[in-house]
Design a protein around this motif. Structure first.
Motif, PDB file in Angstrom:
ATOM      1  N   GLN A  61      14.170  23.722  34.088  1.00 17.15           N
ATOM      2  CA  GLN A  61      15.217  22.708  33.945  1.00 17.15           C
ATOM      3  C   GLN A  61      16.613  23.227  34.270  1.00 17.15           C
ATOM      4  O   GLN A  61      17.563  22.452  34.377  1.00 17.15           O
ATOM      5  CB  GLN A  61      15.208  22.136  32.518  1.00 17.15           C
TER       6      GLN A  61
ATOM      7  N   HIS B 266      13.483  18.315  40.105  1.00 17.88           N
ATOM      8  CA  HIS B 266      14.096  17.047  39.738  1.00 17.88           C
ATOM      9  C   HIS B 266      15.499  16.982  40.347  1.00 17.88           C
ATOM     10  O   HIS B 266      16.066  18.002  40.755  1.00 17.88           O
ATOM     11  CB  HIS B 266      14.186  16.910  38.219  1.00 17.88           C
TER      12      HIS B 266
ATOM     13  N   GLU C 236      10.703  14.863  42.453  1.00 17.11           N
ATOM     14  CA  GLU C 236       9.953  14.059  41.489  1.00 17.11           C
ATOM     15  C   GLU C 236      10.896  13.124  40.730  1.00 17.11           C
ATOM     16  O   GLU C 236      11.988  13.536  40.323  1.00 17.11           O
ATOM     17  CB  GLU C 236       9.239  14.991  40.503  1.00 17.11           C
ATOM     18  N   ASN C 237      10.488  11.888  40.548  1.00 17.18           N
ATOM     19  CA  ASN C 237      11.229  10.993  39.657  1.00 17.18           C
ATOM     20  C   ASN C 237      11.096  11.502  38.228  1.00 17.18           C
ATOM     21  O   ASN C 237      10.071  12.064  37.842  1.00 17.18           O
ATOM     22  CB  ASN C 237      10.710   9.558  39.771  1.00 17.18           C
ATOM     23  N   ASP C 238      12.154  11.341  37.422  1.00 20.26           N
ATOM     24  CA  ASP C 238      12.090  11.865  36.064  1.00 20.26           C
ATOM     25  C   ASP C 238      12.028  10.735  35.040  1.00 20.26           C
ATOM     26  O   ASP C 238      12.096   9.553  35.388  1.00 20.26           O
ATOM     27  CB  ASP C 238      13.260  12.812  35.782  1.00 20.26           C
TER      28      ASP C 238
ATOM     29  N   HIS D 268       6.375   9.025  34.149  1.00 18.97           N
ATOM     30  CA  HIS D 268       7.840   9.007  34.174  1.00 18.97           C
ATOM     31  C   HIS D 268       8.348   7.632  34.583  1.00 18.97           C
ATOM     32  O   HIS D 268       9.334   7.131  34.033  1.00 18.97           O
ATOM     33  CB  HIS D 268       8.374  10.061  35.148  1.00 18.97           C
TER      34      HIS D 268
END
Length: 302
Positions: free
Chosen positions: A114, A151, A184-186, A212
């Motif tokens: 992250q 992300h 990637e969509n979160d 998600h």
């Protein structure tokens, strides 16, 4: 049609073996070989996980981002006369893994943590994120991996500006890095619509995370209307689309993952993708056990 099913990092059948992390102060206390031993343990575990996967018809796997810990830390680089890229034992194990991956056509991926935030307004954060992406790329390249999933990052009270920063930073990256990155969509900030817009400006393939989307769909869009566009983002690669599936632990909108995949969630994804070939990464607490359960379920589906 699902071509490959995989899971992330931990193999429950091989416990108590586990991946080892390392603290910086432990390296100063015990020496650089303390870190080497942990890295070698991690690499041998990946090798054995892949061999276990092959025996169980699993040809997709996500490698832990902490596979080779702390090697990009400036203190390790500056204070120790050692470089993992010049360590024959480490390189030989990585070569063994690469040979397995290529021999069995395994789809190998990594998911930077992250702290990899390309759209941060803080330039230092962006530079550290690029260093981290280069680290993941280097490992994946040596292991013959395919996908580095990231992300978009934070919204910072202005999603439009945050998206523009991501687009600018991504487009400035070296081509070899860009070729392996997937977006990637979160579950909180950047929706399917948002990442598709970013993809239109960057040509990044989109990894659809169906859970998600369930948790982060403020415009109440029908995902079916976007499947074709998502699939098309992969057209300039040699790979088929990759999707993530998980189920909420306590309810269908719970962001925390359950132990296994709810059969209704699996059936929904199969119906959604019935016109396309795709690979599916399972994000469930029971990891390999969840994949084995799905494989058994699919045997009964025409």
């Amino acid at each position: 049609m699902i071509k490959n099913i995989g899971y992330a990092c931990i193999n429950t059948h091989l416990k108590p073996r586990t991946f080892n992390d390392c603290r910086l102060n432990s390296i100063y206390k015990y020496g650089i070989n303390y870190l080497r031993d942990k890295i070698i343990n991690n690499l041998y575990l990946v090798k054995d996980i892949l061999l276990w996967n092959i025996k169980n018809d699993i040809y997709m796997y996500r490698v832990s981002s902490r596979l080779i810990p702390l090697v990009t830390h400036p203190d390790v680089i500056n204070d120790f006369d050692w470089n993992w890229k010049e360590d024959d034992e480490i390189l030989n194990i990585m070569k063994d893994i690469s040979d397995i991956v290529k021999s069995y056509n395994i789809r190998l991926s990594m998911h930077p943590d992250q702290f990899t935030v390309l759209n941060s307004p803080n330039e230092k954060v962006v530079q550290n994120s690029i260093i981290n992406i280069k680290y993941h790329y280097d490992i994946l390249k040596r292991l013959s991996g395919n996908d580095m999933i990231i992300h978009t990052g934070g919204v910072y009270n202005d999603k439009k500006s945050a998206s523009k920063r991501f687009i600018h930073v991504f487009n400035s990256l070296e081509d070899n890095l860009k070729s392996m990155i997937r977006l990637e969509n979160d579950d909180k900030s950047f929706t399917v619509e948002d990442v598709l817009y970013i993809s239109s400006k960057t040509h990044i393939p989109i990894v659809l995370d169906i859970h998600h989307h369930k948790c982060n769909n403020p415009n109440n869009i029908d995902i079916q209307n976007y499947i074709s566009a998502i699939v098309n983002t992969w057209e300039n690669t040699s790979l088929i689309p990759k999707l993530h599936i998980s189920s909420g632990r306590d309810n269908k909108f719970d962001r925390k993952h359950s132990n296994y995949i709810d059969i209704q969630d699996l059936n929904y994804l199969l119906k959604l993708m019935n016109k396309y070939n795709f690979d599916m990464m399972v994000e469930a607490k029971q990891k390999d056990k969840s994949v084995l359960e799905i494989i058994n379920i699919l045997k009964d589906i025409p």
